[in-house]
Design a protein around this motif. Sequence first.
Motif, PDB file in Angstrom:
ATOM      1  N   ASP A  81      78.206  39.468 129.245  1.00 47.13           N
ATOM      2  CA  ASP A  81      78.445  40.921 129.310  1.00 47.13           C
ATOM      3  C   ASP A  81      79.531  41.229 130.339  1.00 47.13           C
ATOM      4  O   ASP A  81      80.442  42.011 130.073  1.00 47.13           O
ATOM      5  CB  ASP A  81      77.166  41.678 129.690  1.00 47.13           C
ATOM      6  CG  ASP A  81      76.169  41.792 128.562  1.00 47.13           C
ATOM      7  OD1 ASP A  81      76.539  41.529 127.394  1.00 47.13           O
ATOM      8  OD2 ASP A  81      74.995  42.127 128.854  1.00 47.13           O
ATOM      9  N   ARG A  82      79.426  40.617 131.533  1.00 44.93           N
ATOM     10  CA  ARG A  82      80.433  40.847 132.579  1.00 44.93           C
ATOM     11  C   ARG A  82      81.798  40.312 132.165  1.00 44.93           C
ATOM     12  O   ARG A  82      82.831  40.963 132.378  1.00 44.93           O
ATOM     13  CB  ARG A  82      79.994  40.209 133.898  1.00 44.93           C
ATOM     14  CG  ARG A  82      78.854  40.943 134.573  1.00 44.93           C
ATOM     15  CD  ARG A  82      78.624  40.479 136.003  1.00 44.93           C
ATOM     16  NE  ARG A  82      78.292  39.081 136.145  1.00 44.93           N
ATOM     17  CZ  ARG A  82      77.076  38.560 136.027  1.00 44.93           C
ATOM     18  NH1 ARG A  82      76.049  39.341 135.748  1.00 44.93           N
ATOM     19  NH2 ARG A  82      76.870  37.263 136.183  1.00 44.93           N
ATOM     20  N   LEU A  83      81.811  39.113 131.581  1.00 47.64           N
ATOM     21  CA  LEU A  83      83.081  38.529 131.147  1.00 47.64           C
ATOM     22  C   LEU A  83      83.720  39.357 130.034  1.00 47.64           C
ATOM     23  O   LEU A  83      84.949  39.501 129.983  1.00 47.64           O
ATOM     24  CB  LEU A  83      82.868  37.087 130.688  1.00 47.64           C
ATOM     25  CG  LEU A  83      82.463  36.097 131.777  1.00 47.64           C
ATOM     26  CD1 LEU A  83      82.080  34.751 131.170  1.00 47.64           C
ATOM     27  CD2 LEU A  83      83.556  35.941 132.814  1.00 47.64           C
ATOM     28  N   ALA A  84      82.906  39.921 129.156  1.00 49.67           N
ATOM     29  CA  ALA A  84      83.421  40.786 128.090  1.00 49.67           C
ATOM     30  C   ALA A  84      83.994  42.080 128.675  1.00 49.67           C
ATOM     31  O   ALA A  84      85.060  42.543 128.246  1.00 49.67           O
ATOM     32  CB  ALA A  84      82.326  41.085 127.071  1.00 49.67           C
ATOM     33  N   ARG A  85      83.300  42.650 129.665  1.00 50.17           N
ATOM     34  CA  ARG A  85      83.825  43.867 130.323  1.00 50.17           C
ATOM     35  C   ARG A  85      85.179  43.604 130.964  1.00 50.17           C
ATOM     36  O   ARG A  85      86.038  44.478 131.000  1.00 50.17           O
ATOM     37  CB  ARG A  85      82.845  44.369 131.377  1.00 50.17           C
ATOM     38  CG  ARG A  85      81.753  45.257 130.845  1.00 50.17           C
ATOM     39  CD  ARG A  85      81.034  46.014 131.940  1.00 50.17           C
ATOM     40  NE  ARG A  85      80.479  45.152 132.968  1.00 50.17           N
ATOM     41  CZ  ARG A  85      79.256  44.609 132.940  1.00 50.17           C
ATOM     42  NH1 ARG A  85      78.461  44.847 131.927  1.00 50.17           N
ATOM     43  NH2 ARG A  85      78.836  43.843 133.922  1.00 50.17           N
ATOM     44  N   ASP A  86      85.352  42.370 131.472  1.00 50.77           N
ATOM     45  CA  ASP A  86      86.624  41.999 132.100  1.00 50.77           C
ATOM     46  C   ASP A  86      87.670  41.544 131.079  1.00 50.77           C
ATOM     47  O   ASP A  86      88.780  41.186 131.472  1.00 50.77           O
ATOM     48  CB  ASP A  86      86.399  40.877 133.115  1.00 50.77           C
ATOM     49  CG  ASP A  86      85.581  41.340 134.319  1.00 50.77           C
ATOM     50  OD1 ASP A  86      85.455  42.562 134.537  1.00 50.77           O
ATOM     51  OD2 ASP A  86      85.055  40.460 135.031  1.00 50.77           O
ATOM     52  N   GLY A  87      87.309  41.521 129.807  1.00 52.34           N
ATOM     53  CA  GLY A  87      88.246  41.135 128.756  1.00 52.34           C
ATOM     54  C   GLY A  87      88.479  39.636 128.639  1.00 52.34           C
ATOM     55  O   GLY A  87      89.439  39.211 127.990  1.00 52.34           O
ATOM     56  N   LEU A  88      87.607  38.823 129.241  1.00 61.54           N
ATOM     57  CA  LEU A  88      87.813  37.373 129.236  1.00 61.54           C
ATOM     58  C   LEU A  88      87.168  36.692 128.036  1.00 61.54           C
ATOM     59  O   LEU A  88      87.578  35.596 127.646  1.00 61.54           O
ATOM     60  CB  LEU A  88      87.293  36.770 130.541  1.00 61.54           C
ATOM     61  CG  LEU A  88      87.885  37.370 131.824  1.00 61.54           C
ATOM     62  CD1 LEU A  88      87.275  36.719 133.053  1.00 61.54           C
ATOM     63  CD2 LEU A  88      89.396  37.248 131.829  1.00 61.54           C
ATOM     64  N   VAL A  89      86.144  37.311 127.470  1.00 64.93           N
ATOM     65  CA  VAL A  89      85.500  36.809 126.252  1.00 64.93           C
ATOM     66  C   VAL A  89      85.198  38.005 125.349  1.00 64.93           C
ATOM     67  O   VAL A  89      85.160  39.156 125.801  1.00 64.93           O
ATOM     68  CB  VAL A  89      84.182  36.030 126.530  1.00 64.93           C
ATOM     69  CG1 VAL A  89      84.420  34.807 127.383  1.00 64.93           C
ATOM     70  CG2 VAL A  89      83.139  36.911 127.134  1.00 64.93           C
ATOM     71  N   GLU A  90      84.995  37.700 124.100  1.00 62.49           N
ATOM     72  CA  GLU A  90      84.539  38.694 123.125  1.00 62.49           C
ATOM     73  C   GLU A  90      83.313  38.122 122.442  1.00 62.49           C
ATOM     74  O   GLU A  90      83.158  36.906 122.343  1.00 62.49           O
ATOM     75  CB  GLU A  90      85.618  38.965 122.068  1.00 62.49           C
ATOM     76  CG  GLU A  90      86.844  39.622 122.621  1.00 62.49           C
ATOM     77  CD  GLU A  90      87.950  39.743 121.575  1.00 62.49           C
ATOM     78  OE1 GLU A  90      87.902  39.031 120.544  1.00 62.49           O
ATOM     79  OE2 GLU A  90      88.869  40.530 121.825  1.00 62.49           O
ATOM     80  N   ARG A  91      82.459  39.010 121.970  1.00 63.45           N
ATOM     81  CA  ARG A  91      81.291  38.586 121.201  1.00 63.45           C
ATOM     82  C   ARG A  91      81.448  39.065 119.770  1.00 63.45           C
ATOM     83  O   ARG A  91      82.007  40.133 119.527  1.00 63.45           O
ATOM     84  CB  ARG A  91      80.016  39.169 121.794  1.00 63.45           C
ATOM     85  CG  ARG A  91      79.458  38.303 122.884  1.00 63.45           C
ATOM     86  CD  ARG A  91      78.186  38.859 123.353  1.00 63.45           C
ATOM     87  NE  ARG A  91      78.528  40.154 123.950  1.00 63.45           N
ATOM     88  CZ  ARG A  91      77.786  40.776 124.825  1.00 63.45           C
ATOM     89  NH1 ARG A  91      76.643  40.269 125.180  1.00 63.45           N
ATOM     90  NH2 ARG A  91      78.155  41.905 125.335  1.00 63.45           N
ATOM     91  N   SER A  92      80.931  38.257 118.853  1.00 64.24           N
ATOM     92  CA  SER A  92      80.931  38.650 117.447  1.00 64.24           C
ATOM     93  C   SER A  92      79.724  38.030 116.770  1.00 64.24           C
ATOM     94  O   SER A  92      79.105  37.112 117.296  1.00 64.24           O
ATOM     95  CB  SER A  92      82.225  38.198 116.759  1.00 64.24           C
ATOM     96  OG  SER A  92      82.330  36.790 116.804  1.00 64.24           O
ATOM     97  N   ARG A  93      79.378  38.557 115.614  1.00 67.52           N
ATOM     98  CA  ARG A  93      78.263  38.011 114.826  1.00 67.52           C
ATOM     99  C   ARG A  93      78.727  36.742 114.125  1.00 67.52           C
ATOM    100  O   ARG A  93      79.875  36.620 113.731  1.00 67.52           O
ATOM    101  CB  ARG A  93      77.809  39.018 113.768  1.00 67.52           C
ATOM    102  CG  ARG A  93      77.185  40.258 114.341  1.00 67.52           C
ATOM    103  CD  ARG A  93      75.692  40.063 114.426  1.00 67.52           C
ATOM    104  NE  ARG A  93      75.097  41.203 115.113  1.00 67.52           N
ATOM    105  CZ  ARG A  93      74.115  41.091 115.961  1.00 67.52           C
ATOM    106  NH1 ARG A  93      73.604  39.925 116.229  1.00 67.52           N
ATOM    107  NH2 ARG A  93      73.613  42.140 116.547  1.00 67.52           N
ATOM    108  N   CYS A  94      77.815  35.819 113.964  1.00 70.80           N
ATOM    109  CA  CYS A  94      78.097  34.596 113.214  1.00 70.80           C
ATOM    110  C   CYS A  94      78.227  34.948 111.739  1.00 70.80           C
ATOM    111  O   CYS A  94      77.393  35.692 111.205  1.00 70.80           O
ATOM    112  CB  CYS A  94      76.972  33.577 113.384  1.00 70.80           C
ATOM    113  SG  CYS A  94      76.757  32.981 115.053  1.00 70.80           S
ATOM    114  N   ALA A  95      79.236  34.421 111.092  1.00 65.96           N
ATOM    115  CA  ALA A  95      79.444  34.705 109.672  1.00 65.96           C
ATOM    116  C   ALA A  95      78.316  34.139 108.820  1.00 65.96           C
ATOM    117  O   ALA A  95      77.907  34.759 107.839  1.00 65.96           O
ATOM    118  CB  ALA A  95      80.787  34.140 109.214  1.00 65.96           C
TER     119      ALA A  95
END
Length: 154
Positions: A81-95
Amino acid sequence: MQTLSLNGLTPAELGAWRGLLRVHAQLVRELDRELQEEHGLPLHAYEVLLVLERSPGARLRMSELADAVLLSQSGLTRLVDRLARDGLVERSRCADDRRGLLAHLTAAGRARLAQARPTHLRGVRERFLAHLDETTLRELAAVWERVLPGAASE
């Protein structure tokens, strides 16, 4: 015959066990402090970015990522969550499994990892590797493999 200490371990066993715990704790504290001070990046965050970088497509299921960086699912979720807020990772659903989540390294995450890598490697070399010769390093890696197969190759 070996003499047992009060807690049931021989002096050699106690020294090896306590030494491992103390060295690990101290090194992790120092490496974490250094990465925080120089890059605003905790050691666990650095490890997450590193594992993602080495994964196919720079992405990994959250459960696999938690296992790889030795964090609980909830601990990893908070960190991502913190890394995503900082733009370092993104989360997505598994296809292939809409319930599963993937963490994906972003370009900003790659850049931050590249900036922090020399600091981390310098710290590891100065605080740990510089104290051991090549033979001892190979022996130590073999010990880790005996204790936990696959530990030295990850």
